[in-house]
Design a protein around this motif. Structure first.
Motif, PDB file in Angstrom:
ATOM      1  N   TYR A 147     -18.506   8.402 -21.756  1.00 40.21           N
ATOM      2  CA  TYR A 147     -17.139   8.334 -21.263  1.00 40.21           C
ATOM      3  C   TYR A 147     -16.110   8.861 -22.250  1.00 40.21           C
ATOM      4  O   TYR A 147     -14.921   8.761 -22.016  1.00 40.21           O
ATOM      5  CB  TYR A 147     -16.815   6.888 -20.852  1.00 40.21           C
ATOM      6  CG  TYR A 147     -17.778   6.395 -19.807  1.00 40.21           C
ATOM      7  CD1 TYR A 147     -17.673   6.810 -18.495  1.00 40.21           C
ATOM      8  CD2 TYR A 147     -18.836   5.551 -20.144  1.00 40.21           C
ATOM      9  CE1 TYR A 147     -18.579   6.392 -17.534  1.00 40.21           C
ATOM     10  CE2 TYR A 147     -19.737   5.125 -19.193  1.00 40.21           C
ATOM     11  CZ  TYR A 147     -19.597   5.549 -17.893  1.00 40.21           C
ATOM     12  OH  TYR A 147     -20.501   5.148 -16.945  1.00 40.21           O
TER      13      TYR A 147
ATOM     14  N   TYR B  85     -10.919   8.276 -23.933  1.00 41.72           N
ATOM     15  CA  TYR B  85     -11.874   8.075 -22.844  1.00 41.72           C
ATOM     16  C   TYR B  85     -11.472   8.890 -21.616  1.00 41.72           C
ATOM     17  O   TYR B  85     -10.383   9.453 -21.562  1.00 41.72           O
ATOM     18  CB  TYR B  85     -11.924   6.590 -22.465  1.00 41.72           C
ATOM     19  CG  TYR B  85     -12.390   5.699 -23.567  1.00 41.72           C
ATOM     20  CD1 TYR B  85     -13.735   5.449 -23.771  1.00 41.72           C
ATOM     21  CD2 TYR B  85     -11.488   5.095 -24.432  1.00 41.72           C
ATOM     22  CE1 TYR B  85     -14.167   4.614 -24.794  1.00 41.72           C
ATOM     23  CE2 TYR B  85     -11.907   4.261 -25.448  1.00 41.72           C
ATOM     24  CZ  TYR B  85     -13.243   4.028 -25.624  1.00 41.72           C
ATOM     25  OH  TYR B  85     -13.663   3.210 -26.634  1.00 41.72           O
TER      26      TYR B  85
ATOM     27  N   ASP C 156     -17.695   0.437 -27.469  1.00 44.24           N
ATOM     28  CA  ASP C 156     -18.553   0.181 -26.314  1.00 44.24           C
ATOM     29  C   ASP C 156     -17.902  -0.751 -25.300  1.00 44.24           C
ATOM     30  O   ASP C 156     -18.241  -0.710 -24.125  1.00 44.24           O
ATOM     31  CB  ASP C 156     -19.891  -0.413 -26.747  1.00 44.24           C
ATOM     32  CG  ASP C 156     -20.912   0.649 -27.071  1.00 44.24           C
ATOM     33  OD1 ASP C 156     -20.646   1.841 -26.804  1.00 44.24           O
ATOM     34  OD2 ASP C 156     -21.979   0.295 -27.594  1.00 44.24           O
TER      35      ASP C 156
ATOM     36  N   SER D  89     -16.145   1.412 -22.840  1.00 46.80           N
ATOM     37  CA  SER D  89     -17.155   2.234 -22.160  1.00 46.80           C
ATOM     38  C   SER D  89     -17.908   1.415 -21.111  1.00 46.80           C
ATOM     39  O   SER D  89     -18.207   1.904 -20.028  1.00 46.80           O
ATOM     40  CB  SER D  89     -18.140   2.821 -23.165  1.00 46.80           C
ATOM     41  OG  SER D  89     -17.514   3.785 -23.973  1.00 46.80           O
TER      42      SER D  89
END
Length: 98
Positions: free
Chosen positions: A5, A60, A83, A86
């Motif tokens: 992403y 992102y 993360d 994401s």
């Protein structure tokens, strides 16, 4: 680390500074296929007299930006922080596709 992403990654670090290991591990964790698929990666090496601060910045797919200081956080802490968003994007994608 979920790099799927990421649309843009900016990494600035001094190769002889304490942040070098973290920055190199982060760059190495981005798979080559991700680079081919359109993730723009900017890497800038700083010298000891540079006035710029070391940084790892990620943009992102939904245009959200996260930036961290590689001098303060370890690679695992940075990976866990990045993360988080994401995983939210992956969940959103999963819901939209089903």
């Amino acid at each position: 680390m979920l790099t799927k992403y990421f649309t843009k990654v900016v990494v600035r670090f001094n190769p002889f500074g304490k942040e070098a290991k973290t920055a190199r591990l982060f760059l190495a964790s981005i798979p080559p296929r991700q680079r081919i698929m359109g993730t723009k990666i900017e890497n800038e090496l700083l010298n000891s007299t540079s006035t710029k601060e070391p940084i790892i910045k990620v943009v992102y797919k939904d245009k959200k930006e996260d930036s961290v200081d590689p001098r303060v956080l370890s690679f695992m802490e940075i990976a866990n922080k990045l993360d988080g968003h994401s995983r939210q994007l992956r969940l959103k994608e999963t819901i939209e596709n089903h």
